[in-house]
Design an enzyme around this catalytic site. Structure first.
Site, PDB file in Angstrom:
ATOM      1  N   ASP A  76       0.814  -1.215   0.000  1.00  0.00           N
ATOM      2  CA  ASP A  76       0.000   0.000   0.000  1.00  0.00           C
ATOM      3  C   ASP A  76       0.848   1.266   0.000  1.00  0.00           C
ATOM      4  O   ASP A  76       1.458   1.606   1.016  1.00  0.00           O
ATOM      5  CB  ASP A  76      -0.906  -0.027   1.232  1.00  0.00           C
ATOM      6  CG  ASP A  76      -1.909   1.109   1.235  1.00  0.00           C
ATOM      7  OD1 ASP A  76      -2.091   1.741   0.178  1.00  0.00           O
ATOM      8  OD2 ASP A  76      -2.498   1.360   2.290  1.00  0.00           O
ATOM      9  N   THR A  77       0.837   1.973  -1.129  1.00  0.00           N
ATOM     10  CA  THR A  77       1.557   3.250  -1.176  1.00  0.00           C
ATOM     11  C   THR A  77       0.726   4.361  -0.532  1.00  0.00           C
ATOM     12  O   THR A  77       1.199   5.474  -0.372  1.00  0.00           O
ATOM     13  CB  THR A  77       1.895   3.664  -2.626  1.00  0.00           C
ATOM     14  OG1 THR A  77       0.677   3.867  -3.352  1.00  0.00           O
ATOM     15  CG2 THR A  77       2.716   2.610  -3.337  1.00  0.00           C
ATOM     16  N   GLY A  78      -0.523   4.036  -0.176  1.00  0.00           N
ATOM     17  CA  GLY A  78      -1.410   5.056   0.375  1.00  0.00           C
ATOM     18  C   GLY A  78      -1.434   5.096   1.893  1.00  0.00           C
ATOM     19  O   GLY A  78      -2.210   5.854   2.473  1.00  0.00           O
ATOM     20  N   ASP A 270      -2.132   5.731  -5.297  1.00  0.00           N
ATOM     21  CA  ASP A 270      -2.353   4.821  -4.188  1.00  0.00           C
ATOM     22  C   ASP A 270      -2.564   3.382  -4.643  1.00  0.00           C
ATOM     23  O   ASP A 270      -3.627   3.038  -5.159  1.00  0.00           O
ATOM     24  CB  ASP A 270      -3.581   5.319  -3.407  1.00  0.00           C
ATOM     25  CG  ASP A 270      -3.913   4.435  -2.222  1.00  0.00           C
ATOM     26  OD1 ASP A 270      -3.094   3.566  -1.863  1.00  0.00           O
ATOM     27  OD2 ASP A 270      -4.994   4.618  -1.641  1.00  0.00           O
ATOM     28  N   SER A 271      -1.582   2.539  -4.380  1.00  0.00           N
ATOM     29  CA  SER A 271      -1.704   1.126  -4.765  1.00  0.00           C
ATOM     30  C   SER A 271      -2.701   0.385  -3.885  1.00  0.00           C
ATOM     31  O   SER A 271      -3.095  -0.728  -4.196  1.00  0.00           O
ATOM     32  CB  SER A 271      -0.341   0.430  -4.687  1.00  0.00           C
ATOM     33  OG  SER A 271       0.060   0.279  -3.337  1.00  0.00           O
ATOM     34  N   GLY A 272      -3.109   0.991  -2.764  1.00  0.00           N
ATOM     35  CA  GLY A 272      -4.065   0.347  -1.867  1.00  0.00           C
ATOM     36  C   GLY A 272      -5.513   0.652  -2.224  1.00  0.00           C
ATOM     37  O   GLY A 272      -6.425   0.238  -1.519  1.00  0.00           O
ATOM     38  N   THR A 273      -5.725   1.400  -3.293  1.00  0.00           N
ATOM     39  CA  THR A 273      -7.071   1.657  -3.798  1.00  0.00           C
ATOM     40  C   THR A 273      -7.171   1.011  -5.174  1.00  0.00           C
ATOM     41  O   THR A 273      -6.258   1.140  -5.985  1.00  0.00           O
ATOM     42  CB  THR A 273      -7.330   3.181  -3.907  1.00  0.00           C
ATOM     43  OG1 THR A 273      -7.384   3.733  -2.595  1.00  0.00           O
ATOM     44  CG2 THR A 273      -8.641   3.483  -4.615  1.00  0.00           C
ATOM     45  N   THR A 274      -8.277   0.339  -5.443  1.00  0.00           N
ATOM     46  CA  THR A 274      -8.392  -0.354  -6.721  1.00  0.00           C
ATOM     47  C   THR A 274      -8.705   0.599  -7.870  1.00  0.00           C
ATOM     48  O   THR A 274      -8.065   0.562  -8.913  1.00  0.00           O
ATOM     49  CB  THR A 274      -9.517  -1.408  -6.644  1.00  0.00           C
ATOM     50  OG1 THR A 274      -9.322  -2.183  -5.467  1.00  0.00           O
ATOM     51  CG2 THR A 274      -9.503  -2.306  -7.854  1.00  0.00           C
TER      52      THR A 274
END
Ligand code: NAG
Ligand code: NAG
Ligand code: NAG
Ligand code: NAG
Ligand code: NAG
Ligand code: NAG
Ligand code: NAG
Ligand code: NAG
Length: 413
Positions: A76-78, A270-274
């Protein structure tokens, strides 16, 4: 991770992926390790951590403890917290829940290298899910590197099925005593020489890797263009955000319709959001272009003739959504921002990105990142972007050394 605000979005994302993985899957056969772990830091090393896209998240395997226990964590980058789920969490044993904690849990009693810290751990995400436990120190295996004395949190309560490796700014860790994240430890312990990582996902978004300390020059087209990370209103670096300048659609004849060329608004990568959260005016530009209308039954904007835009045979689209930054344009297939309403009705689609009015919640998540090669540089506060190249067989990795021009120097080396 700022989990999606709308249920539709996550449902839509799940079906996109399910449809795609049927066709092709790029597997990482080896035990995940193709790293130059023996390089001295000043020679420049890099560590590659493969992940798979599963349940709408990027999931990477790491090991924890002695002997090593393997668990999968969301990359997660977020966010910035590094935490794992334990089997002792009642949520993981809930018989009513379907496959909770399916990526594995950690048992601290079975490890000889854990030491608990005094501080309690608690965090909650935007969707009210939470995790609670204690902080501790352990030995980790990350993509072939062995990290000693790494601080993390052990969740023994909460209702999130997977732990998470937050790789954002340490300043926003929820711990009162800030600790070194994985990226920082990799540098301190000599595996990489600069606090930089690159994020790449393959053409179907089904797998990819987080490359700590390096850049894979084979995985993008054209030049990597550095964009300053946007600080918050107090001038602090809090989110991995860059300014978007323009937004439009390119049709199959390569003609671009630019909806807005003076956006100048920061978006979190943000990699933690699809999916994506777009400012309402940009969202409405997309709605108008596609002739979509709000449908109260679905609580979504839907439009017809969807097959004119997207092929449901292979999830491809000859229309692309154009995201313009200062000096670089990233093209995302339109297929990633719309979704058919049902498996039997491919001609009616819903727009599957979400509108937002909160400037801190403008997000470009996995569907955007999939189209881009992104290099996050925590020493110079820039994120460099290029259009991803899906010629996945080849690798051309260079290490990034510290310096005020580190990305360009590495690429030119
Ligand atoms: C993680 O481990 C699981 C279980 O061994 C495996 O199915 C999965 O493919 C692994 N993921 C990656 C990214 O290597
Ligand atoms: C955790 O490890 C301990 C020590 O090996 C073992 O006794 C216990 O059963 C394990 N707990 C679980 C939930 O596997
Ligand atoms: C998780 O627990 C919190 C607090 O009890 C609750 O508000 C939330 O709805 C739960 N979320 C899920 C997905 O179970
Ligand atoms: C880890 O902690 C132990 C015990 O405090 C210490 O001896 C060792 O030097 C530390 N190693 C690293 C790499 O921080
Ligand atoms: C362009 O986008 C910005 C930011 O969303 C907005 O403030 C501005 O009004 C938009 N301009 C036009 C012409 O739509
Ligand atoms: C919503 O969409 C469905 C399916 O296309 C349609 O039957 C229905 O009339 C629509 N409802 C409204 C309020 O537009
Ligand atoms: C995209 O263009 C190619 C070449 O013209 C065509 O074969 C294909 O069917 C088009 N795909 C879609 C989804 O329209
Ligand atoms: C980079 O650092 C060098 C040496 O300190 C300095 O001369 C140069 O101006 C710096 N360049 C930038 C772009 O900050």
């Amino acid at each position: 991770m700022r989990l999606q605000s709308s249920l539709l979005l996550s449902v839509a994302a799940a079906s996109v992926v399910a449809a795609e993985t049927q066709f092709y899957f790029y597997g990482f056969g080896r035990a995940g390790v193709e790293s130059s772990t023996d390089a001295l830091a000043d020679e420049g090393g890099w560590i590659q951590l493969p992940f798979e896209f599963s349940d709408n998240s990027l999931i990477a395997n790491i090991t924890i403890g002695t002997p090593p226990q393997e668990v999968g964590l969301i990359i997660d980058t977020g966010s910035s917290e590094f935490w794992v789920q334990t089997a002792a969490n009642p949520f993981c044993e809930d018989p009513d829940s379907d496959d909770p904690c399916v990526y594995g849990t950690y048992n601290s009693s079975a490890s000889s290298t854990v030491s608990r810290l005094e501080e309690a751990f608690y965090l909650s995400y935007l969707d009210n899910t939470y995790a609670k436990g204690v902080y501790a120190v352990e030995t980790f295996g990350v993509g072939g590197a062995t990290l000693l004395n790494q601080t993390f949190a052990i969740a023994s309560k909460g209702n999130i099925s997977s732990g998470l490796m937050g790789v954002g700014f340490e300043s926003v860790e929820s711990a009162a005593t800030k600790y070194n994240g994985v990226l920082h430890s990799l540098k301190d312990q000599g595996y990489i020489s600069s606090m930089v990582y690159s994020l790449y996902t393959n053409d179907l978004g089904s797998a990819g890797n987080l490359l700590f300390g390096g850049i894979d020059r084979a995985k993008y087209d054209g030049d990597l263009v550095s964009l300053p990370i946007a600080p918050n209103d107090e001038g602090q670096y809090q989110d991995l955000r860059v300014y978007l300048q323009s937004f439009g659609i390119e049709n199959p004849d390569k003609k671009t319709k630019t909806f807005n060329s003076s956006i100048n608004t920061a978006f979190v990568l943000d990699s933690g959001t699809t999916g994506m959260n777009l400012p309402t005016d940009l969202f409405m530009d997309l709605v108008d272009y596609l002739g979509a209308e709000l449908n109260s039954t679905y609580d979504a904007y839907i439009f017809s003739n969807c097959q004119d835009y997207v092929s449901f045979d292979d999830g491809s689209s000859n229309y692309t959504v154009i995201f313009g930054f200062d000096g670089i344009t990233i093209k995302v297939p339109l297929a990633y921002v719309v979704q058919s309403l049902s498996d039997d009705d491919h001609d009616t689609c819903a727009i599957s990105v979400a509108p937002s009015n909160d400037p801190y919640s403008y997000i470009l998540g996995d569907f955007f990142l999939n189209a881009a090669y992104a290099v996050y540089d925590f020493e110079n506060y820039v994120i460099a972007l290029a259009q991803a190249n899906y010629e996945v067989e080849r690798e051309d990795i260079v290490a990034v050394r510290s310096g005020n021009n580190s990305i360009a120097d590495a690429v030119a080396s």
